[in-house]
Write a protein that holds these residues in place. Structure first.
Motif, PDB file in Angstrom:
ATOM      1  N   VAL A 130       0.918  -1.331  -0.025  1.00 39.32           N
ATOM      2  CA  VAL A 130       0.003  -0.105  -0.033  1.00 39.32           C
ATOM      3  C   VAL A 130       0.908   1.317   0.092  1.00 39.32           C
ATOM      4  O   VAL A 130       0.582   2.178  -0.577  1.00 39.32           O
ATOM      5  N   ALA A 131       1.995   1.178   0.572  1.00 36.91           N
ATOM      6  CA  ALA A 131       2.913   2.620   0.721  1.00 36.91           C
ATOM      7  C   ALA A 131       3.360   2.839  -0.550  1.00 36.91           C
ATOM      8  O   ALA A 131       3.684   4.011  -0.702  1.00 36.91           O
ATOM      9  N   ALA A 132       3.275   1.912  -1.465  1.00 40.17           N
ATOM     10  CA  ALA A 132       3.674   2.406  -2.862  1.00 40.17           C
ATOM     11  C   ALA A 132       2.825   3.333  -3.452  1.00 40.17           C
ATOM     12  O   ALA A 132       3.213   4.036  -4.637  1.00 40.17           O
ATOM     13  N   ALA A 133       1.594   3.205  -3.048  1.00 39.75           N
ATOM     14  CA  ALA A 133       0.382   4.162  -3.783  1.00 39.75           C
ATOM     15  C   ALA A 133       0.902   5.730  -3.857  1.00 39.75           C
ATOM     16  O   ALA A 133       1.581   6.078  -2.829  1.00 39.75           O
ATOM     17  N   ARG A 134       0.390   6.443  -4.829  1.00 41.27           N
ATOM     18  CA  ARG A 134       0.627   8.023  -4.737  1.00 41.27           C
ATOM     19  C   ARG A 134       0.042   8.651  -3.320  1.00 41.27           C
ATOM     20  O   ARG A 134       0.462   9.458  -2.774  1.00 41.27           O
ATOM     21  N   ASN A 135      -0.901   8.085  -2.982  1.00 45.01           N
ATOM     22  CA  ASN A 135      -1.772   8.655  -1.859  1.00 45.01           C
ATOM     23  C   ASN A 135      -2.494   7.410  -1.003  1.00 45.01           C
ATOM     24  O   ASN A 135      -3.007   6.720  -1.771  1.00 45.01           O
ATOM     25  N   VAL A 136      -2.263   7.405   0.506  1.00 48.66           N
ATOM     26  CA  VAL A 136      -2.827   6.689   1.115  1.00 48.66           C
ATOM     27  C   VAL A 136      -3.890   7.359   2.200  1.00 48.66           C
ATOM     28  O   VAL A 136      -3.462   8.087   2.759  1.00 48.66           O
ATOM     29  N   ILE A 137      -4.961   6.525   2.213  1.00 48.65           N
ATOM     30  CA  ILE A 137      -6.063   7.151   3.377  1.00 48.65           C
ATOM     31  C   ILE A 137      -6.254   5.958   4.314  1.00 48.65           C
ATOM     32  O   ILE A 137      -6.591   4.806   3.618  1.00 48.65           O
ATOM     33  N   VAL A 138      -6.232   6.186   5.469  1.00 49.04           N
ATOM     34  CA  VAL A 138      -6.331   4.959   6.657  1.00 49.04           C
ATOM     35  C   VAL A 138      -7.623   5.402   7.241  1.00 49.04           C
ATOM     36  O   VAL A 138      -7.468   6.460   8.000  1.00 49.04           O
ATOM     37  N   ALA A 143       0.613   9.372   3.482  1.00 44.47           N
ATOM     38  CA  ALA A 143      -0.546   8.803   4.262  1.00 44.47           C
ATOM     39  C   ALA A 143      -1.484   9.908   4.962  1.00 44.47           C
ATOM     40  O   ALA A 143      -0.696  10.843   5.500  1.00 44.47           O
ATOM     41  N   ARG A 144      -2.586   9.719   5.107  1.00 44.07           N
ATOM     42  CA  ARG A 144      -3.401  10.405   5.832  1.00 44.07           C
ATOM     43  C   ARG A 144      -4.384   9.457   6.586  1.00 44.07           C
ATOM     44  O   ARG A 144      -4.901   8.637   6.131  1.00 44.07           O
TER      45      ARG A 144
END
Length: 477
Positions: free
Chosen positions: A424-432, A454-455
């Motif tokens: 997942v960390a390789a995505a341009r943006n991460v929403i958790v 990440a946000r």
């Protein structure tokens, strides 16, 4: 009625075919429902034809027991929530192991009764007309041991999944104590196989077997439950197969062997998905330090509002949604799918990424998503989806923790180091989406939550998904 034994064997053979074909169809989400129905018909046929066995006693009591069991299963199956499916699987699996252990107990008690014949008022000798042979006795003891361990262990797994017990119970010298209990059970079993069929020894054997199942499962944490459930499923199948040999029942032998083989393979796959051996799951200490000092995590968790997330995802080209146990607890799968459908209507390419051990049983997330109506072609497993994360605009993580933690690849001192994860960390943006700042079952911080891309959208999974749906509809309006 010389044709009756042939008819019974033919029906058992047909039931076995239905078991095998049903299991084969369960390998695909598209045919799994039909596979369950096929296997169910096989079991129905095997149960009904068993009533025709020559010399079968207590048909009325057996019929009452079957009726009670079917009624209880029907009622609980209709009422249980999809989020509670792991508990139900663990409980039902335990009942299967318990049934095999009960058959073994009944046979051993019967063997003991046949071996005690009073001669001349003083001596005891075996009755050769009813006494068991050595192979039959050995299989009965082995099946009873495995079934009893599966029964008590599955009950502990159920209690853990239900939240009635803490995650782990550990004390100094626990492995040594467990080994002594197992050795004592094996000694008692060996004495029974050697022909010392006395009631005190039979009782001691079962007490020790049940105790070992309890003691083996108590220290295992919730993160390992998918592997544990698979393992006890294999145990139950093996126990049923062994008892089938004792009863000379072909349906039990075949069904038990199939379940045992499938459960063993699934257990190996689950353990491999965590990069751990089955022995490490059972006797290791998941969550303990792996050696050395863990890497410090820099940065801070950066919150974001649902409205900003909706805007970000509405104008994305590719979105990957990663569900975890938190989604199951929040019962958010329907809201998540509603949000995904709104994105799809806007032309966003949406996929769901599933880690093999996400949730609390094998396939847990697949079951929840299927129950919410997510099409099978939108669900991707870890190996297929990982290469796509670098080209993903937004990865939405809801309730997953350890299976997306990048320290599994970067920190040799981490207890999850080497475990395959979703990238997942390789995505341009991460929403958790996460309820709070707590750790996962491994008891460690997730470096993903502190990453620059990440946000954190804090809150209950269902409520947060509902906010995203409302915000997206506002954009459309």
């Amino acid at each position: 009625m010389n044709w009756l034994p042939t008819l019974i064997k033919a029906c058992y053979f047909l039931a076995a075919l239905l078991f095998i074909l049903g299991l084969k169809r369960m390998s695909s989400p598209r045919t799994a429902r039909g596979g369950i129905v096929w296997a169910g018909y096989g079991m129905l046929l095997a149960v009904l034809i068993t009533f025709a066995l020559p010399g079968l006693h207590h048909r009325g009591l057996i019929g009452v027991a079957v009726l009670l069991g079917v009624s209880a299963a029907w009622w609980t199956g209709r009422r249980v929530a999809m989020t509670d499916m792991p508990q139900m699987v663990a409980l039902y699996n335990g009942m299967g192991g318990g049934a095999a252990a009960a058959i073994g107990a009944s046979e051993l008690v019967g063997f003991a009764g046949s071996a005690v014949v009073l001669l001349d008022g003083a001596k005891f000798a075996a009755d050769p007309t009813v006494a068991p042979d050595a192979a039959q006795l050995a299989l009965g003891v082995i099946g009873a041991l495995i079934g009893a361990v599966s029964f008590s262990g599955s009950l502990i797994a159920f209690a853990k999944l239900q939240g009635w017990l803490d995650k782990r119970f550990v004390f100094p010298g626990q492995r040594a104590v467990n080994l002594l209990i197992l050795l004592a059970a094996l000694v008692c079993g060996g004495m029974l196989i050697a022909g010392q069929l006395t009631m005190p020894l039979i009782v001691a054997f079962f007490v020790l077997a049940l105790l070992f199942g309890l003691m083996m499962t108590l220290p295992i944490g919730g993160a390992d439950m998918p592997v544990v459930i698979s393992l006890y499923n294999a145990f139950t199948g093996l126990a049923v197969a062994f008892e089938g040999f004792v009863l000379q029942n072909e349906a039990m032998i075949i069904a038990g062997t199939v379940v045992g083989a499938a459960g063993t393979l699934l257990t190996q796959l689950m353990a491999r998905a965590m990069n751990r051996s089955i022995g490490n799951v059972l006797f290791g200490s998941f969550g303990a330090a792996a050696g050395g000092e863990a890497q410090a995590i820099s940065g801070s968790q950066k919150p974001i509002e649902a409205s900003d997330v909706a805007v970000m995802m509405a104008y994305a080209e590719r979105v990957v949604i990663v569900p975890g146990y938190g989604m199951a607890v929040a019962q958010a799968q329907h809201k998540v799918w509603e949000f995904a459908k709104l994105l799809i209507e806007r032309g966003v390419k949406v996929k769901f990424a599933i880690h093999p051990v996400a949730g609390r049983m094998p396939g847990h997330m697949n079951v929840l998503l299927a129950e919410a109506g997510v099409p099978y072609d939108l669900i991707a497993d870890m190996d297929d989806i990982n290469p796509e994360f670098p080209n993903t605009d937004v990865a939405l993580v809801i309730g997953a923790n350890d299976v997306v933690n990048p320290v599994a690849k970067t920190d040799p001192a981490s207890p999850i180091y080497g475990m395959p994860i979703l990238d997942v960390a390789a995505a341009r943006n991460v929403i958790v989406i996460k309820r709070g700042r707590g750790t996962g079952f491994a008891g460690i911080e997730n470096a993903l939550f502190y990453a620059d891309n990440a946000r954190m959208l804090y809150g209950d999974g269902q409520a947060a998904a509902g906010e995203l749906v409302a915000a997206l509809k506002t954009l459309d309006g």
